[in-house]
Design an enzyme around this catalytic site. Structure first.
Site, PDB file in Angstrom:
ATOM      1  N   ASP A 289       0.449  -0.555 -13.481  1.00 23.80           N
ATOM      2  CA  ASP A 289       1.168  -1.288 -12.431  1.00 23.80           C
ATOM      3  C   ASP A 289       1.548  -2.686 -12.901  1.00 23.80           C
ATOM      4  O   ASP A 289       2.686  -3.116 -12.745  1.00 23.80           O
ATOM      5  CB  ASP A 289       0.304  -1.389 -11.160  1.00 23.80           C
ATOM      6  CG  ASP A 289       0.216  -0.063 -10.423  1.00 23.80           C
ATOM      7  OD1 ASP A 289       0.571   0.971 -11.026  1.00 23.80           O
ATOM      8  OD2 ASP A 289      -0.211  -0.059  -9.252  1.00 23.80           O
TER       9      ASP A 289
ATOM     10  N   LEU B 204       4.079   1.160  -4.566  1.00 22.32           N
ATOM     11  CA  LEU B 204       5.232   0.492  -5.175  1.00 22.32           C
ATOM     12  C   LEU B 204       4.822  -0.747  -5.972  1.00 22.32           C
ATOM     13  O   LEU B 204       5.681  -1.518  -6.409  1.00 22.32           O
ATOM     14  CB  LEU B 204       6.258   0.118  -4.090  1.00 22.32           C
ATOM     15  CG  LEU B 204       6.787   1.291  -3.251  1.00 22.32           C
ATOM     16  CD1 LEU B 204       7.787   0.801  -2.207  1.00 22.32           C
ATOM     17  CD2 LEU B 204       7.436   2.356  -4.140  1.00 22.32           C
ATOM     18  N   GLY B 205       3.536  -0.938  -6.142  1.00 19.09           N
ATOM     19  CA  GLY B 205       3.046  -2.029  -7.004  1.00 19.09           C
ATOM     20  C   GLY B 205       3.015  -3.382  -6.324  1.00 19.09           C
ATOM     21  O   GLY B 205       3.069  -4.412  -6.999  1.00 19.09           O
ATOM     22  N   SER B 206       2.893  -3.410  -4.977  1.00 14.12           N
ATOM     23  CA  SER B 206       2.952  -4.712  -4.297  1.00 14.12           C
ATOM     24  C   SER B 206       1.803  -5.630  -4.709  1.00 14.12           C
ATOM     25  O   SER B 206       2.009  -6.841  -4.859  1.00 14.12           O
ATOM     26  CB  SER B 206       2.996  -4.539  -2.786  1.00 14.12           C
ATOM     27  OG  SER B 206       1.746  -4.138  -2.307  1.00 14.12           O
ATOM     28  N   SER B 207       0.609  -5.080  -4.936  1.00 15.40           N
ATOM     29  CA  SER B 207      -0.516  -5.980  -5.280  1.00 15.40           C
ATOM     30  C   SER B 207      -0.316  -6.572  -6.674  1.00 15.40           C
ATOM     31  O   SER B 207      -0.496  -7.783  -6.870  1.00 15.40           O
ATOM     32  CB  SER B 207      -1.863  -5.265  -5.166  1.00 15.40           C
ATOM     33  OG  SER B 207      -1.943  -4.182  -6.055  1.00 15.40           O
ATOM     34  N   ALA B 208       0.105  -5.748  -7.634  1.00 17.61           N
ATOM     35  CA  ALA B 208       0.340  -6.280  -8.993  1.00 17.61           C
ATOM     36  C   ALA B 208       1.503  -7.259  -8.981  1.00 17.61           C
ATOM     37  O   ALA B 208       1.467  -8.304  -9.655  1.00 17.61           O
ATOM     38  CB  ALA B 208       0.625  -5.131  -9.960  1.00 17.61           C
ATOM     39  N   ALA B 209       2.530  -6.959  -8.158  1.00 18.34           N
ATOM     40  CA  ALA B 209       3.705  -7.839  -8.120  1.00 18.34           C
ATOM     41  C   ALA B 209       3.349  -9.183  -7.480  1.00 18.34           C
ATOM     42  O   ALA B 209       3.814 -10.235  -7.945  1.00 18.34           O
ATOM     43  CB  ALA B 209       4.843  -7.164  -7.369  1.00 18.34           C
TER      44      ALA B 209
ATOM     45  N   GLY C 259       0.801  -1.233   0.000  1.00 17.33           N
ATOM     46  CA  GLY C 259       0.000   0.000   0.000  1.00 17.33           C
ATOM     47  C   GLY C 259       0.829   1.276   0.000  1.00 17.33           C
ATOM     48  O   GLY C 259       0.423   2.292   0.536  1.00 17.33           O
TER      49      GLY C 259
HETATM   50  C1  MEV Z   1      -1.205   3.613  -9.142  1.00 15.49           C
HETATM   51  O1  MEV Z   1       0.085   3.027  -9.046  1.00 15.49           O
HETATM   52  C2  MEV Z   1      -1.295   4.481 -10.348  1.00 15.49           C
HETATM   53  C3  MEV Z   1      -2.612   5.225 -10.545  1.00 15.49           C
HETATM   54  O2  MEV Z   1      -2.461   6.021 -11.712  1.00 15.49           O
HETATM   55  C4  MEV Z   1      -3.789   4.290 -10.689  1.00 15.49           C
HETATM   56  C5  MEV Z   1      -3.777   3.520 -12.004  1.00 15.49           C
HETATM   57  O3  MEV Z   1      -3.050   3.871 -12.932  1.00 15.49           O
HETATM   58  O4  MEV Z   1      -4.532   2.546 -12.080  1.00 15.49           O
HETATM   59  C6  MEV Z   1      -2.905   6.170  -9.385  1.00 15.49           C
END
Ligand code: MEV
Length: 320
Positions: A150, A104-109, A101
């Site tokens: 992400d 830094l993209g932890s959920s996508a990673a 949260g």
């Molecule tokens: C989140 O890492 C980036 C945002 O632009 C959301 C998105 O692109 O889905 C805030």
């Protein structure tokens, strides 16, 4: 038919940083993201019976995952389906040094590492289309209507220039740059931040559309600066991008304080990264020693954690 499976397989993914263009990327404007070498590993091990799962967030039967992990559950279930395997017979363990949260993209990673691990375990080739379809399931759950940047960024080993309707193109960075990442320690909520901008856009379309256009211009100029190796100009653009994000209401006082501290320490530029409303900032340094100095100042200013790295190598050369 267990010989068809491995005893153990792993899937890997790294973290990402949005250099410029977060939020406007949701409205089909461009953004630039780079790999950040914090890693997540999903290990799939042969184990008879129901699927069990271990991570920092949850330990137990896969099917009993808490509500905030339902997207990941859907992603895992669908991965088994696409591999044409029954949902049983493995233990899944996720280990990560990507804070959760913090933009830094932890959920996508985590979804990316899991899908890669599952396909590897079953000896199944994974196309990029399949990977993005599966990770997209988890991301949609986590973020509502994500732009997709992400999941593209955590799967790419090179910087990407991304637009929602066009996709990601890799591009060459002509001169290495040094980046400091500083964590406020406060969990940001990307979904909330994206909704905030959407509502503001509904209320004040002219104002918000103008900010979006200005950020688009910043992103295009940032791409040119990176291609030309003009770090000074890139720094100016990062700070300008932050001012616009502030106008969109997605910064917060601590993020702003960290940015001021980085600039006072001579950073070429600084901004929040990711959804904002908590999370992390990035700052651009002149060179390696300078990056370490800026990082130490950020730590003094109250950052919970700092990292310094260069896009030229995979290595984080300073962390505290
Ligand atoms: C989140 O890492 C980036 C945002 O632009 C959301 C998105 O692109 O889905 C805030």
């Amino acid at each position: 038919m267990n010989w068809l499976y491995r005893n153990e397989a792993v899937g890997l993914a790294h973290s990402k940083l949005i250099l410029v263009g977060e939020h406007v990327v949701v409205y089909d404007k461009p953004a630039i993201a780079i790999p950040f070498p914090l890693k997540i590993i999903a290990k799939i091990t042969n184990q008879p019976g129901e699927i069990t799962f271990t991570s920092d967030l949850y330990h137990g039967n896969l099917n009993d995952m808490p509500a905030n992990m339902q997207g990941l559950l859907e992603c895992i279930n669908r991965a088994f389906e696409l591999c044409q395997k029954p949902r049983e017979g493995v233990h899944i363990e996720v280990t990560s040094n990507i804070p959760i949260g913090r933009g830094l993209g932890s959920s996508a990673a985590s979804a990316t590492a899991l899908v890669r691990g599952i396909y590897h375990y079953f000896h199944k080739d994974l196309s990029l289309e399949e990977l993005f379809h599966l990770v997209g399931l988890a991301e949609t759950y986590a973020h509502g209507k994500p732009s997709g940047i992400d999941m593209m960024a955590v799967a790419s080993d090179a910087p990407i220039y991304y637009r929602k309707t066009i996709g990601a193109s890799l591009f060459h960075v002509s001169k290495p740059f040094h980046i400091i990442v500083a964590d406020t320690g406060k969990v940001g909520d990307t979904k909330k931040a994206v909704n905030h901008v959407r509502e503001m856009k509904l209320r004040n379309p002219h104002v918000v559309d103008q900010i979006i256009d200005e950020i688009e211009e910043i992103v295009r100029k940032a791409k040119a600066s990176i291609l030309e190796g003009d770090t000074k100009q890139l720094g100016i653009l990062l700070t300008r991008n932050h001012e616009k994000l502030k106008n969109l209401g997605v910064s917060d006082p601590f993020l702003d304080r960290l940015i001021t501290s980085a600039l006072n320490a001579g950073a070429l530029g600084a901004k929040l990264t990711g959804g904002g409303m908590g999370g992390c900032i990035i700052a651009l340094a002149k060179q390696k020693e300078h990056a370490v100095n800026v990082a130490k100042e950020l730590k003094k200013c109250g950052a919970k954690k700092v990292w310094c790295f260069s896009n030229a190598s995979e290595e984080i050369y300073f962390t505290e």
